[in-house]
Design an enzyme around this catalytic site. Sequence first.
Site, PDB file in Angstrom:
ATOM      1  N   CYS A 188       0.880  -1.171   0.000  1.00  0.00           N
ATOM      2  CA  CYS A 188       0.000   0.000   0.000  1.00  0.00           C
ATOM      3  C   CYS A 188       0.914   1.217   0.000  1.00  0.00           C
ATOM      4  CB  CYS A 188      -0.868   0.033   1.254  1.00  0.00           C
ATOM      5  SG  CYS A 188      -1.928  -1.390   1.411  1.00  0.00           S
ATOM      6  N   ARG A 229       2.112   1.338  -5.774  1.00  0.00           N
ATOM      7  CA  ARG A 229       2.235   0.358  -4.690  1.00  0.00           C
ATOM      8  C   ARG A 229       0.921  -0.334  -4.377  1.00  0.00           C
ATOM      9  NH1 ARG A 229       6.800   0.992  -1.490  1.00  0.00           N
ATOM     10  NH2 ARG A 229       5.702  -0.049   0.198  1.00  0.00           N
ATOM     11  N   TRP A 260      -3.814  -1.862  -1.454  1.00  0.00           N
ATOM     12  CA  TRP A 260      -3.819  -3.157  -2.140  1.00  0.00           C
ATOM     13  C   TRP A 260      -4.472  -4.102  -1.153  1.00  0.00           C
ATOM     14  CZ3 TRP A 260      -1.877  -8.168  -1.515  1.00  0.00           C
ATOM     15  CH2 TRP A 260      -1.912  -8.969  -2.651  1.00  0.00           C
ATOM     16  N   ASN A 263      -0.319  -0.274   6.434  1.00  0.00           N
ATOM     17  CA  ASN A 263       0.217  -1.131   5.387  1.00  0.00           C
ATOM     18  C   ASN A 263       0.678  -2.401   6.081  1.00  0.00           C
ATOM     19  OD1 ASN A 263       1.404  -2.276   3.180  1.00  0.00           O
ATOM     20  ND2 ASN A 263       3.235  -0.985   3.207  1.00  0.00           N
ATOM     21  N   GLY A 264       0.245  -3.557   5.602  1.00  0.00           N
ATOM     22  CA  GLY A 264       0.675  -4.814   6.210  1.00  0.00           C
ATOM     23  C   GLY A 264      -0.529  -5.666   6.586  1.00  0.00           C
ATOM     24  N   GLU A 300      11.236 -15.442 -17.551  1.00  0.00           N
ATOM     25  CA  GLU A 300      10.979 -13.999 -17.357  1.00  0.00           C
ATOM     26  C   GLU A 300      10.041 -13.469 -18.436  1.00  0.00           C
ATOM     27  OE1 GLU A 300      11.248 -12.028 -15.067  1.00  0.00           O
ATOM     28  OE2 GLU A 300      11.103 -10.043 -15.959  1.00  0.00           O
ATOM     29  N   LYS A 354       6.398 -11.713 -17.554  1.00  0.00           N
ATOM     30  CA  LYS A 354       6.018 -10.375 -18.056  1.00  0.00           C
ATOM     31  C   LYS A 354       4.664 -10.428 -18.762  1.00  0.00           C
ATOM     32  CE  LYS A 354       8.838  -7.698 -16.442  1.00  0.00           C
ATOM     33  NZ  LYS A 354       8.917  -8.622 -15.363  1.00  0.00           N
ATOM     34  N   GLU A 357       1.732 -11.014 -16.221  1.00  0.00           N
ATOM     35  CA  GLU A 357       1.392  -9.889 -15.321  1.00  0.00           C
ATOM     36  C   GLU A 357       0.912  -8.671 -16.093  1.00  0.00           C
ATOM     37  OE1 GLU A 357       4.543  -8.297 -12.887  1.00  0.00           O
ATOM     38  OE2 GLU A 357       6.073  -8.837 -14.320  1.00  0.00           O
ATOM     39  N   HIS A 364       9.536 -34.096 -23.130  1.00  0.00           N
ATOM     40  CA  HIS A 364       9.122 -34.927 -21.983  1.00  0.00           C
ATOM     41  C   HIS A 364       7.726 -34.567 -21.521  1.00  0.00           C
ATOM     42  CE1 HIS A 364      13.131 -36.588 -21.810  1.00  0.00           C
ATOM     43  NE2 HIS A 364      13.619 -35.372 -21.883  1.00  0.00           N
ATOM     44  N   LYS A 411       3.632  -3.085  -6.574  1.00  0.00           N
ATOM     45  CA  LYS A 411       5.064  -3.032  -6.903  1.00  0.00           C
ATOM     46  C   LYS A 411       5.903  -3.754  -5.869  1.00  0.00           C
ATOM     47  CE  LYS A 411       8.751  -1.874  -9.129  1.00  0.00           C
ATOM     48  NZ  LYS A 411       9.073  -2.599 -10.378  1.00  0.00           N
TER      49      LYS A 411
HETATM   50  C1  AGP Z   1       8.148  -8.504 -11.606  1.00  0.00           C
HETATM   51  O1  AGP Z   1       7.765  -7.898 -12.828  1.00  0.00           O
HETATM   52  C2  AGP Z   1       7.068  -8.453 -10.572  1.00  0.00           C
HETATM   53  N1  AGP Z   1       6.597  -7.158 -10.357  1.00  0.00           N
HETATM   54  C3  AGP Z   1       7.418  -9.217  -9.309  1.00  0.00           C
HETATM   55  O2  AGP Z   1       7.614 -10.563  -9.687  1.00  0.00           O
HETATM   56  C4  AGP Z   1       8.685  -8.750  -8.548  1.00  0.00           C
HETATM   57  O3  AGP Z   1       9.839  -9.040  -9.297  1.00  0.00           O
HETATM   58  C5  AGP Z   1       8.754  -9.527  -7.217  1.00  0.00           C
HETATM   59  O4  AGP Z   1       7.595  -9.207  -6.472  1.00  0.00           O
HETATM   60  C6  AGP Z   1      10.016  -9.199  -6.400  1.00  0.00           C
HETATM   61  O5  AGP Z   1      10.005  -7.847  -6.066  1.00  0.00           O
HETATM   62  P1  AGP Z   1      11.365  -7.218  -5.416  1.00  0.00           P
HETATM   63  O6  AGP Z   1      12.434  -7.349  -6.466  1.00  0.00           O
HETATM   64  O7  AGP Z   1      11.031  -5.805  -5.091  1.00  0.00           O
HETATM   65  O8  AGP Z   1      11.699  -8.042  -4.197  1.00  0.00           O
END
Ligand code: AGP
Length: 613
Positions: free
Chosen positions: A2, A27, A75, A101-102, A484, A488, A491, A507, A608
């Site tokens: 958040c 965030r 969030w 937050n948390g 990766e 991408k 998400e 396999h 984020k």
């Molecule tokens: C990556 O595009 C994502 N947003 C997510 O997987 C991110 O890499 C992961 O949450 C780790 O975040 P950090 O590097 O801030 O620890």
Amino acid sequence: MCGIVGYVGPQQALDVVIEGLRRLEYRGYDSAGVAVVAGGEINSRKKAGKLANLEADIASNPLERSSTGIGHTRWATHGAPNDVNAHPHLSEDGSIAVIHNGIIENFASLRDKLIGEGVSLRSQTDTEVVAHLLAKQVLVTPNLGDALREVCQSLTGAFTLVVVQKDNPDLVVAARRNSPLVVGRGQGENFLASDVSAFIAHTRNAIELGQDQVVEITPNSVKVTDFQGNPVDVVEYEVTWDAAAAEKGGYDLFMLKEIAEQPKAVADTLLGRIDLSGKVSLDDLALDKKFLKNIDKIIITACGTAYHSGLIAKYAIEHWTRIPVEVELASEFRYRDPILTPTSLVVAISQSGETMDTLMAMRYAREQGAKVLAICNTNGSTIPRESDAVIYTHAGPEIAVASTKAFLTQIVALYLFAMYLAQTRGTGFGEAASEIALELASMPNKIDLVLDTAQGVKKIAEEIHNANSILFLGRSVGFPVALEGALKLKELAYMHAEGFAAGELKHGPIALIEDGLPVFVIVPPVEDELHDKIVSNIQEVRARGAKTIVLAEEGDESINEFADHIMRLPKCPSLMQPLLATVPLQIFSCEMATVKGYDVDQPRNLAKSVTVE
Ligand code: AGP
């Protein structure tokens, strides 16, 4: 998870708080709310949806002018993202407002106790419980800071709490445990925020807060104590980047800006740390050489994209140092009873430095006696602060939820560390060191070249944007690149995508191949021992109807007859190719999301920095 902002000073609190929330919206953006202290009352407003909804509501029904305010972008963890569950949450008498937050893990028992005492709760959130506990506590300890210190001792879990009280204009108090909070110290004004981007336009003087601490800010004072009220020493630092760096800089999307910044981010991460002879200098690395020489196992732990950079680094570290490397998802690591000793090194990779899974994994490692090295992009964040040593990536602020430049700079930082280890342990690879240094030094320009040739990616996205699924294949360091690329796409384009080790296709996964299924293939350099094998893999999927999009180096004509589309990469050694092959995949996922009309910078359901486990 958040975004949190607090302000006290001569400016219009609402303006400062809303501007701060705008910079923190990445965030979390399920809902947003503010509270200001004016005329002996708390004026609060909160709305589901993006910050713009809240701003529209306030524009149509203005709040009182005030010098003291707090704000929150959410969030959702407990309770749907609606108006009622949005923060701030007020006590029954409206005298206290709280943002959080948390996750408060014992909130249910606290809630039941309050209900038993006749308190009526309005929301499904854990946060509201704190507002009612504080209203009770101030009857016993009238000082708001003291009341917060008492209440915090009854909470378990992760929390950043920020509180205002109607009888206390010019005071904002806050507490943190396992969740980010930073103080911005201004001239006659002070700020609180989840990260410095919220107040960087006003001051670059920041104060890190430690675990289990309470801070009380007025326009001219900042007081920090532990939960028992004992004053604590604080670490003050100057933020090295400016507000412009956190702006879009003329780009439509933060993600496009951050993809374009990758050449500079890589160059800045290399700067001053390696010379063309291959000598690596990590002068501020707080791991002594005796320890480095005795390391007999390295465990890399991270989440998401950061985890993928660890998978890539494993190949380089083992190749250059001959130290065995395990790469573990942080959320799994501490639950598998890992074998750690004083000669183990745990490497925690995190862009934000606040990811709870990674933070808890590194805490566990330290409890087991291992040393922890953080690879992080956020100065003063929790993970580097609690590690034995840190290598900062210098990617600059990464605002888009989808990580891009942080990923490339994590790989570079890990390669630098691997070379430093080899150098220190005398397993330096002779001539190779200078060749690697030259290759690393050439990466910013080569990434630029890839960026220049990325126009074709948009056409491919338009051609296949209706696909139900897209696969990514790679071998060796190309396999984590495939993972990766798939992440991408998941998400950003909200579609099924999967990365495979190309050799694993036969396999089972090859059963997925059907007519028209798009398959990206990352082809290593021609001289790589795996090159011909992966060309065979392209033929296997093509023979079954796949539409192949092939990433291959300039001049590699061997793939031409099996590729429906080709993305060319500048020549480079195999270990360097992830720094180039990842870029078209980043752009592709961004284009796919754009074609589908999705919010690229703030994809649904994501945040984020995931500061809950
Ligand atoms: C990556 O595009 C994502 N947003 C997510 O997987 C991110 O890499 C992961 O949450 C780790 O975040 P950090 O590097 O801030 O620890």
